[in-house]
Each structure stands twice: as structure tokens, then as C-alpha cells.
Design a protein around this motif. Structure first.
Motif, mmCIF file in Angstrom:
data_model
loop_
_atom_site.group_PDB
_atom_site.id
_atom_site.type_symbol
_atom_site.label_atom_id
_atom_site.label_comp_id
_atom_site.label_asym_id
_atom_site.label_seq_id
_atom_site.Cartn_x
_atom_site.Cartn_y
_atom_site.Cartn_z
ATOM 1 N N GLU A 128 49.213 -3.226 -5.899
ATOM 2 C CA GLU A 128 48.619 -3.424 -7.198
ATOM 3 C C GLU A 128 49.338 -4.634 -7.971
ATOM 4 O O GLU A 128 48.640 -5.611 -8.315
ATOM 5 C CB GLU A 128 48.953 -2.086 -8.088
ATOM 6 C CG GLU A 128 48.068 -2.217 -9.299
ATOM 7 C CD GLU A 128 48.352 -0.779 -10.094
ATOM 8 O OE1 GLU A 128 48.823 -0.790 -11.315
ATOM 9 O OE2 GLU A 128 48.371 0.128 -9.281
ATOM 10 N N ALA A 129 50.718 -4.669 -7.473
ATOM 11 C CA ALA A 129 51.423 -5.801 -8.237
ATOM 12 C C ALA A 129 50.937 -7.279 -7.501
ATOM 13 O O ALA A 129 51.187 -8.301 -8.404
ATOM 14 C CB ALA A 129 53.023 -5.615 -8.009
ATOM 15 N N VAL A 130 50.525 -7.207 -6.355
ATOM 16 C CA VAL A 130 50.141 -8.523 -6.011
ATOM 17 C C VAL A 130 48.558 -9.006 -5.912
ATOM 18 O O VAL A 130 48.236 -9.865 -5.113
ATOM 19 C CB VAL A 130 50.728 -8.773 -4.384
ATOM 20 C CG1 VAL A 130 52.274 -8.615 -4.410
ATOM 21 C CG2 VAL A 130 50.053 -7.738 -3.464
ATOM 22 N N ALA A 131 47.789 -7.981 -6.507
ATOM 23 C CA ALA A 131 46.426 -8.055 -6.534
ATOM 24 C C ALA A 131 46.078 -9.485 -6.966
ATOM 25 O O ALA A 131 45.061 -10.025 -6.299
ATOM 26 C CB ALA A 131 45.598 -6.862 -7.127
ATOM 27 N N ALA A 132 46.557 -9.730 -8.120
ATOM 28 C CA ALA A 132 45.961 -11.156 -8.715
ATOM 29 C C ALA A 132 46.318 -12.307 -7.708
ATOM 30 O O ALA A 132 45.577 -13.076 -7.684
ATOM 31 C CB ALA A 132 46.529 -11.399 -9.968
ATOM 32 N N PHE A 133 47.353 -12.370 -7.085
ATOM 33 C CA PHE A 133 47.868 -13.501 -6.135
ATOM 34 C C PHE A 133 47.057 -13.343 -4.899
ATOM 35 O O PHE A 133 46.590 -14.335 -4.268
ATOM 36 C CB PHE A 133 49.347 -13.181 -5.669
ATOM 37 C CG PHE A 133 50.276 -13.097 -6.788
ATOM 38 C CD1 PHE A 133 50.449 -14.163 -7.964
ATOM 39 C CD2 PHE A 133 51.242 -11.952 -6.978
ATOM 40 C CE1 PHE A 133 51.100 -13.992 -8.872
ATOM 41 C CE2 PHE A 133 52.179 -12.050 -7.975
ATOM 42 C CZ PHE A 133 51.912 -13.141 -9.076
ATOM 43 N N ARG A 134 46.691 -11.936 -4.307
ATOM 44 C CA ARG A 134 45.665 -11.821 -3.196
ATOM 45 C C ARG A 134 44.232 -12.712 -3.735
ATOM 46 O O ARG A 134 43.817 -13.372 -2.744
ATOM 47 C CB ARG A 134 45.618 -10.407 -2.921
ATOM 48 C CG ARG A 134 44.560 -10.227 -1.894
ATOM 49 C CD ARG A 134 44.287 -8.672 -1.677
ATOM 50 N NE ARG A 134 43.159 -8.520 -0.833
ATOM 51 C CZ ARG A 134 43.485 -8.251 0.328
ATOM 52 N NH1 ARG A 134 44.692 -8.429 0.908
ATOM 53 N NH2 ARG A 134 42.308 -8.026 1.503
ATOM 54 N N GLU A 135 43.941 -12.199 -4.832
ATOM 55 C CA GLU A 135 42.572 -12.879 -5.082
ATOM 56 C C GLU A 135 42.749 -14.401 -5.203
ATOM 57 O O GLU A 135 41.632 -15.221 -4.778
ATOM 58 C CB GLU A 135 42.195 -12.444 -6.653
ATOM 59 C CG GLU A 135 40.717 -12.520 -6.939
ATOM 60 C CD GLU A 135 40.323 -12.013 -8.344
ATOM 61 O OE1 GLU A 135 40.824 -10.727 -8.360
ATOM 62 O OE2 GLU A 135 39.871 -12.736 -8.952
ATOM 63 N N ILE A 136 43.772 -15.094 -5.474
ATOM 64 C CA ILE A 136 44.059 -16.582 -5.501
ATOM 65 C C ILE A 136 43.769 -17.040 -4.056
ATOM 66 O O ILE A 136 43.259 -18.038 -3.896
ATOM 67 C CB ILE A 136 45.157 -17.082 -6.179
ATOM 68 C CG1 ILE A 136 45.320 -16.511 -7.475
ATOM 69 C CG2 ILE A 136 45.342 -18.388 -5.879
ATOM 70 C CD1 ILE A 136 46.666 -16.710 -8.270
ATOM 71 N N GLU A 137 44.432 -16.280 -3.135
ATOM 72 C CA GLU A 137 44.405 -16.840 -1.690
ATOM 73 C C GLU A 137 42.802 -16.638 -1.315
ATOM 74 O O GLU A 137 42.449 -17.481 -0.461
ATOM 75 C CB GLU A 137 45.251 -15.830 -0.946
ATOM 76 C CG GLU A 137 46.916 -16.097 -1.205
ATOM 77 C CD GLU A 137 47.242 -17.686 -1.230
ATOM 78 O OE1 GLU A 137 46.866 -18.304 -0.206
ATOM 79 O OE2 GLU A 137 47.463 -18.051 -2.343
#
Ligand SMILES: [Zn+2]
Length: 144
Positions: A128-137
Motif C-alpha cells: 500500500e505504501a509503495v502503490a503510487a511509486f509502482r504506478e509510476i514505474e
């Protein structure tokens, strides 16, 4: 392994305004040394042990090839870790724990705080904490 300045917004595994590179050390560049809290090292080691789970959750590509520590030639590691802190993602090589433990590397205080408070890779809280970063990648690689 390539050298990147601490807190740079790019490193071998990830780039962007949200990125803070940590621990991409080289024997060609001096680095800060000193004591760190014991609980920080313990938790950092756990992050590194779980690096594979982290890479999956972050949507990072797998980087093949293992690197030998340039400072002592003893340690070999090939993983990478991402540590989220609000809208920032710290990105470090798996070898960062070895640098801290064996070479007394003292990373920036922001990173120490992030490691102590971020959820561990492999947990739903981490995903959950890295979901936004995953989306960028994934957008970068056209998978979204
Ligand atoms: Zn070493």
C-alpha cells in the motif's frame, strides 16, 4: 557498481523527482561514517533480506548481475531495496546493510527515520505504501 550521490534523484534502478538514492558507495568517493542506532541496522538488514518482495511490489525490473563490495572485496550482493516515506522513495542497493555494519557508513537521517517507520517488504502495508511509486514505474514501461 555505479556511484550515485546520497539523496540524488536517480540511481541504477529508479529515477524521478520522488527518488532519493542512498548508499551507492564506491571506493573512489568519500562517504560519511559514524554510529547508527542498533535498531536501525537490525531493521535495515530485514529490508535487505526481503529485497525480492520489495522489487515485486515496486514494479522494478530485475537487474541481473551481482556486485562485489569495492571497499573490502568480501561481500557480494545483487538486490535493491526501496524504502517509502510519504511522497519520497529511498532507493538503495542490498549491500547498504553491509556498508553500514562493516564500513560504518552513516546514511542521511531521513533514511534512518524512513527505515525505522516504513512497513517491511512482503506485507500488505508495504504494498500500500509503495502503490503510487509502482504506478509510476508501470506507466514508464507502458504497462498501465
Ligand atoms: Zn565491504
Amino acid at each position: 557498481m555505479s556511484w550515485y550521490r546520497d539523496m540524488a534523484t536517480d540511481c541504477m534502478v529508479v529515477q524521478g523527482d520522488h527518488v532519493r538514492a542512498i548508499g551507492w558507495l564506491s571506493d573512489k568517493h568519500p562517504f560519511p561514517a559514524g554510529d547508527v542506532p542498533v535498531e536501525f541496522l537490525v531493521r535495515l538488514k530485514e529490508f535487505c533480506r526481503r529485497w525480492g518482495h520489495g522489487v515485486d511490489a515496486l514494479g522494478w525490473g530485475m537487474f541481473r548481475g551481482r556486485h562485489r563490495c569495492e571497499l573490502c572485496g568480501e561481500c557480494v550482493a545483487g538486490g535493491n531495496i526501496g524504502v517509502p516515506a510519504d511522497d519520497v522513495l529511498f532507493a538503495a542497493p542490498e549491500m547498504v546493510a553491509h556498508y553500514v555494519e562493516t564500513h560504518r557508513y552513516a546514511p542521511p537521517a531521513e533514511f534512518v527515520a524512513a527505515v525505522l517507520s516504513a512497513p517491511l517488504p512482503g506485507t500488505p502495508e508495504y504494498a500500500e505504501a509503495v502503490a503510487a511509486f509502482r504506478e509510476i514505474e508501470l506507466r514508464k514501461f507502458g504497462e498501465l
